[in-house]
Write a protein that holds these residues in place. Structure first.
Motif, PDB file in Angstrom:
ATOM      1  N   ILE A  56      -6.620  -2.765 -18.108  1.00 34.37           N
ATOM      2  CA  ILE A  56      -5.467  -3.327 -17.403  1.00 34.37           C
ATOM      3  C   ILE A  56      -4.551  -2.231 -16.867  1.00 34.37           C
ATOM      4  CG2 ILE A  56      -3.975  -3.589 -19.436  1.00 34.37           C
ATOM      5  CD1 ILE A  56      -4.409  -6.195 -16.665  1.00 34.37           C
ATOM      6  N   GLU A  57      -4.368  -1.150 -17.602  1.00 32.53           N
ATOM      7  CA  GLU A  57      -3.460  -0.096 -17.148  1.00 32.53           C
ATOM      8  C   GLU A  57      -4.002   0.604 -15.904  1.00 32.53           C
ATOM      9  OE1 GLU A  57      -0.462   0.392 -18.190  1.00 32.53           O
ATOM     10  OE2 GLU A  57      -0.639  -1.134 -19.744  1.00 32.53           O
ATOM     11  N   THR A  58      -5.311   0.823 -15.866  1.00 33.77           N
ATOM     12  CA  THR A  58      -5.916   1.421 -14.674  1.00 33.77           C
ATOM     13  C   THR A  58      -5.770   0.479 -13.483  1.00 33.77           C
ATOM     14  OG1 THR A  58      -7.506   2.723 -15.949  1.00 33.77           O
ATOM     15  CG2 THR A  58      -8.081   2.240 -13.652  1.00 33.77           C
ATOM     16  N   GLY A  59      -6.024  -0.805 -13.717  1.00 31.45           N
ATOM     17  CA  GLY A  59      -5.873  -1.791 -12.651  1.00 31.45           C
ATOM     18  C   GLY A  59      -4.470  -1.802 -12.091  1.00 31.45           C
ATOM     19  N   ILE A  60      -3.479  -1.779 -12.944  1.00 30.46           N
ATOM     20  CA  ILE A  60      -2.077  -1.786 -12.502  1.00 30.46           C
ATOM     21  C   ILE A  60      -1.763  -0.536 -11.690  1.00 30.46           C
ATOM     22  CG2 ILE A  60       0.303  -1.557 -13.357  1.00 30.46           C
ATOM     23  CD1 ILE A  60      -0.523  -3.546 -15.603  1.00 30.46           C
ATOM     24  N   ARG A  61      -2.255   0.622 -12.135  1.00 32.91           N
ATOM     25  CA  ARG A  61      -2.011   1.869 -11.389  1.00 32.91           C
ATOM     26  C   ARG A  61      -2.632   1.808  -9.994  1.00 32.91           C
ATOM     27  NH1 ARG A  61      -3.131   4.372 -16.375  1.00 32.91           N
ATOM     28  NH2 ARG A  61      -5.259   4.883 -15.699  1.00 32.91           N
ATOM     29  N   GLN A  62      -3.838   1.247  -9.900  1.00 35.86           N
ATOM     30  CA  GLN A  62      -4.511   1.179  -8.601  1.00 35.86           C
ATOM     31  C   GLN A  62      -3.818   0.209  -7.649  1.00 35.86           C
ATOM     32  OE1 GLN A  62      -8.467   0.242  -9.978  1.00 35.86           O
ATOM     33  NE2 GLN A  62      -9.094   2.382 -10.045  1.00 35.86           N
ATOM     34  N   ILE A  63      -3.372  -0.925  -8.156  1.00 33.54           N
ATOM     35  CA  ILE A  63      -2.640  -1.892  -7.325  1.00 33.54           C
ATOM     36  C   ILE A  63      -1.336  -1.275  -6.824  1.00 33.54           C
ATOM     37  CG2 ILE A  63      -1.452  -4.118  -7.319  1.00 33.54           C
ATOM     38  CD1 ILE A  63      -3.522  -4.922  -9.572  1.00 33.54           C
ATOM     39  N   ILE A  68       3.749  -3.545 -12.173  1.00 34.88           N
ATOM     40  CA  ILE A  68       3.420  -3.252 -10.774  1.00 34.88           C
ATOM     41  C   ILE A  68       4.696  -3.079  -9.968  1.00 34.88           C
ATOM     42  CG2 ILE A  68       2.334  -4.129  -8.675  1.00 34.88           C
ATOM     43  CD1 ILE A  68       0.364  -5.653 -10.533  1.00 34.88           C
ATOM     44  N   LEU A  69       5.613  -4.020 -10.101  1.00 32.31           N
ATOM     45  CA  LEU A  69       6.864  -3.968  -9.343  1.00 32.31           C
ATOM     46  C   LEU A  69       7.662  -2.703  -9.664  1.00 32.31           C
ATOM     47  CD1 LEU A  69       7.868  -7.716  -9.710  1.00 32.31           C
ATOM     48  CD2 LEU A  69       7.153  -6.593  -7.592  1.00 32.31           C
ATOM     49  N   ASP A  70       7.647  -2.300 -10.920  1.00 28.60           N
ATOM     50  CA  ASP A  70       8.390  -1.103 -11.312  1.00 28.60           C
ATOM     51  C   ASP A  70       7.828   0.160 -10.663  1.00 28.60           C
ATOM     52  OD1 ASP A  70      10.209  -2.438 -12.849  1.00 28.60           O
ATOM     53  OD2 ASP A  70       9.302  -1.934 -14.783  1.00 28.60           O
ATOM     54  N   GLY A  71       6.524   0.134 -10.330  1.00 34.24           N
ATOM     55  CA  GLY A  71       5.909   1.319  -9.747  1.00 34.24           C
ATOM     56  C   GLY A  71       5.969   1.383  -8.235  1.00 34.24           C
ATOM     57  N   VAL A  72       6.450   0.309  -7.597  1.00 35.33           N
ATOM     58  CA  VAL A  72       6.482   0.256  -6.136  1.00 35.33           C
ATOM     59  C   VAL A  72       7.767   0.896  -5.617  1.00 35.33           C
ATOM     60  CG1 VAL A  72       6.553  -1.287  -4.140  1.00 35.33           C
ATOM     61  CG2 VAL A  72       5.020  -1.792  -6.035  1.00 35.33           C
ATOM     62  N   LYS A  73       7.606   1.816  -4.671  1.00 31.49           N
ATOM     63  CA  LYS A  73       8.770   2.526  -4.131  1.00 31.49           C
ATOM     64  C   LYS A  73       9.636   1.621  -3.259  1.00 31.49           C
ATOM     65  CE  LYS A  73       6.267   6.911  -4.238  1.00 31.49           C
ATOM     66  NZ  LYS A  73       5.624   7.982  -3.419  1.00 31.49           N
ATOM     67  N   CYS A  74       9.003   0.836  -2.373  1.00 21.17           N
ATOM     68  CA  CYS A  74       9.758  -0.086  -1.515  1.00 21.17           C
ATOM     69  C   CYS A  74       9.897  -1.432  -2.233  1.00 21.17           C
ATOM     70  CB  CYS A  74       9.061  -0.269  -0.173  1.00 21.17           C
ATOM     71  SG  CYS A  74       9.011   1.212   0.845  1.00 21.17           S
ATOM     72  N   ALA A  75      10.578  -1.402  -3.366  1.00 20.95           N
ATOM     73  CA  ALA A  75      10.649  -2.589  -4.231  1.00 20.95           C
ATOM     74  C   ALA A  75      11.341  -3.761  -3.559  1.00 20.95           C
ATOM     75  CB  ALA A  75      11.369  -2.228  -5.529  1.00 20.95           C
ATOM     76  N   ASP A  76      12.221  -3.471  -2.595  1.00 18.33           N
ATOM     77  CA  ASP A  76      12.924  -4.558  -1.920  1.00 18.33           C
ATOM     78  C   ASP A  76      12.020  -5.327  -0.971  1.00 18.33           C
ATOM     79  OD1 ASP A  76      12.859  -2.194  -0.323  1.00 18.33           O
ATOM     80  OD2 ASP A  76      14.376  -3.058   0.999  1.00 18.33           O
ATOM     81  N   LYS A  77      10.809  -4.842  -0.742  1.00 22.07           N
ATOM     82  CA  LYS A  77       9.839  -5.535   0.126  1.00 22.07           C
ATOM     83  C   LYS A  77       8.853  -6.370  -0.689  1.00 22.07           C
ATOM     84  CE  LYS A  77      11.629  -3.338   3.584  1.00 22.07           C
ATOM     85  NZ  LYS A  77      12.544  -4.054   4.515  1.00 22.07           N
ATOM     86  N   MET A  78       9.104  -6.511  -1.993  1.00 20.05           N
ATOM     87  CA  MET A  78       8.171  -7.192  -2.893  1.00 20.05           C
ATOM     88  C   MET A  78       8.813  -8.411  -3.553  1.00 20.05           C
ATOM     89  SD  MET A  78       5.196  -5.622  -3.032  1.00 20.05           S
ATOM     90  CE  MET A  78       4.594  -6.439  -4.514  1.00 20.05           C
ATOM     91  N   GLY A  79       7.966  -9.340  -3.967  1.00 20.34           N
ATOM     92  CA  GLY A  79       8.401 -10.506  -4.724  1.00 20.34           C
ATOM     93  C   GLY A  79       7.221 -11.098  -5.462  1.00 20.34           C
ATOM     94  N   VAL A  80       7.417 -12.301  -5.995  1.00 22.75           N
ATOM     95  CA  VAL A  80       6.379 -12.992  -6.769  1.00 22.75           C
ATOM     96  C   VAL A  80       6.233 -14.419  -6.265  1.00 22.75           C
ATOM     97  CG1 VAL A  80       5.744 -13.859  -9.073  1.00 22.75           C
ATOM     98  CG2 VAL A  80       6.763 -11.585  -8.836  1.00 22.75           C
ATOM     99  N   CYS A  81       4.986 -14.894  -6.224  1.00 21.50           N
ATOM    100  CA  CYS A  81       4.683 -16.303  -5.965  1.00 21.50           C
ATOM    101  C   CYS A  81       4.144 -16.890  -7.259  1.00 21.50           C
ATOM    102  CB  CYS A  81       3.643 -16.431  -4.847  1.00 21.50           C
ATOM    103  SG  CYS A  81       3.082 -18.129  -4.547  1.00 21.50           S
ATOM    104  N   LEU A  82       4.826 -17.888  -7.787  1.00 18.83           N
ATOM    105  CA  LEU A  82       4.416 -18.522  -9.032  1.00 18.83           C
ATOM    106  C   LEU A  82       3.533 -19.722  -8.737  1.00 18.83           C
ATOM    107  CD1 LEU A  82       6.564 -19.125 -12.168  1.00 18.83           C
ATOM    108  CD2 LEU A  82       5.219 -21.008 -11.233  1.00 18.83           C
ATOM    109  N   ALA A 134      -0.643   1.892  -6.460  1.00 24.21           N
ATOM    110  CA  ALA A 134      -0.943   2.945  -5.485  1.00 24.21           C
ATOM    111  C   ALA A 134      -1.222   2.350  -4.113  1.00 24.21           C
ATOM    112  CB  ALA A 134      -2.133   3.779  -5.964  1.00 24.21           C
ATOM    113  N   LEU A 135      -1.975   1.260  -4.063  1.00 23.39           N
ATOM    114  CA  LEU A 135      -2.245   0.599  -2.778  1.00 23.39           C
ATOM    115  C   LEU A 135      -0.949   0.141  -2.129  1.00 23.39           C
ATOM    116  CD1 LEU A 135      -4.968  -1.942  -1.830  1.00 23.39           C
ATOM    117  CD2 LEU A 135      -2.579  -2.592  -1.584  1.00 23.39           C
ATOM    118  N   LEU A 136      -0.090  -0.518  -2.891  1.00 24.94           N
ATOM    119  CA  LEU A 136       1.162  -1.022  -2.334  1.00 24.94           C
ATOM    120  C   LEU A 136       2.049   0.113  -1.832  1.00 24.94           C
ATOM    121  CD1 LEU A 136       1.850  -3.835  -4.946  1.00 24.94           C
ATOM    122  CD2 LEU A 136       1.370  -4.165  -2.511  1.00 24.94           C
ATOM    123  N   ASN A 137       2.071   1.209  -2.553  1.00 27.54           N
ATOM    124  CA  ASN A 137       2.880   2.345  -2.109  1.00 27.54           C
ATOM    125  C   ASN A 137       2.328   2.977  -0.839  1.00 27.54           C
ATOM    126  OD1 ASN A 137       4.994   2.331  -3.973  1.00 27.54           O
ATOM    127  ND2 ASN A 137       3.777   3.391  -5.516  1.00 27.54           N
TER     128      ASN A 137
END
Length: 280
Positions: free
Chosen positions: A117-124, A162-176, A126-129
């Motif tokens: 899971i930790e590797t998966g989170i890092r890769q996601i 994931i959200l904590d690792g994203v630099k442009c955090a204001d461009k992110m959200g969640v769909c429940l 990285a893609l978003l960044n």
């Protein structure tokens, strides 16, 4: 205002989707950016997109929700698969910004396929960044997942990482997704307040931008992800009525992904409009 709609086919074009939404009582809708099982995206007619923007403004639509194809896996063990996800999402966001600015783009975080899971989170992350920019107008949403196989995103803590690792955090959200969170083990039928309090503590309700409103064929915690029509699953109409009327949620846009045709969606939208309690 109650924003309720469903998933519509983009095959006939943007303006046709808007007209179809109006015909079934919807004032939002979701669509795939390209074939959900494929890779190529159709060329967009600028006039068609402009017609949809005009229709949406005239009829006070809520945000339109573009959905990334299911074939994407941002945390695959195969670098080529990760690159495909990156290039596809980058292209989708460019097209959204050019033709449907100011809307939403949702994607499944992916499956780590044994990497952990930790590797998966890092890769996601990285893609978003790589693809997010400070000037984009589209908000990218991580979807809550059911926890099937090695899926990332079934726990609120994973989405927060994931959200904590994203630099442009204001461009992110969640769909429940109501089906997914129940299948993941969050009891929205008997403890909706508790689930939302937990979401708020871990992620923040300010990050919640959209709801996929679905019943589930599975019991709580099944980790299977099988959607059901409203009132024909284990969640039930009463529980989903509490979702659309909850003070922390009722202002959000709701998108049906139930196994339905257009007349079926029209019936569900009418049912939910009848259950929605407008603020006095």
């Amino acid at each position: 205002m109650f924003y309720i709609g469903c998933h519509l086919s983009a095959a006939k074009g943007f303006a046709a989707m808007g007209q179809e939404a109006l015909s079934i009582g919807a004032n939002v809708f979701q669509f795939f950016t390209r074939n959900p099982r494929g890779s190529k995206a159709k060329a967009i007619d600028p006039q068609d997109a402009a017609n949809l923007r005009e229709l949406a403004q005239k009829n006070q639509f809520g945000p339109l929700l573009a959905h990334a194809p299911y074939t994407l896996n941002a945390c695959s063990a195969d670098p080529k698969t990760r690159e495909f996800a990156l290039l596809t999402m980058q292209d989708d966001l460019a097209r959204m910004n050019d033709f449907l600015p100011g809307n939403l783009y949702n994607f499944h975080p992916g499956s780590h396929v044994g990497q952990g899971i930790e590797t998966g989170i890092r890769q996601i992350t990285a893609l978003l960044n790589h693809i997010l920019t400070p000037h984009q107008t589209t908000t990218v949403l991580l979807e809550t997942m059911a926890g099937k196989g090695s899926e990332v995103g079934s726990r609120f803590e994973e989405l927060r990482q994931i959200l904590d690792g994203v630099k442009c955090a204001d461009k992110m959200g969640v769909c429940l997704d109501t089906c997914h969170v129940s299948d993941a083990g969050y009891d929205i039928v008997n403890d909706l307040d508790g689930v939302l309090n937990r979401f708020d503590k871990i992620i923040g309700l300010n990050r919640l931008k959209a709801i996929h409103l679905n019943d589930s064929l599975n019991p709580l915690g099944a980790h299977k992800d099988r959607h059901a029509k409203i009132g024909q699953g284990t969640l039930g109409t009463e529980a989903l009525a509490r979702v659309i009327n909850h003070p922390a949620l009722k202002h959000l846009p709701f998108y049906l992904e139930t196994p339905n045709d257009i007349p079926g969606y029209a019936a569900e939208i009418a049912l939910l409009r009848g259950l929605y309690q407008a603020d006095k």
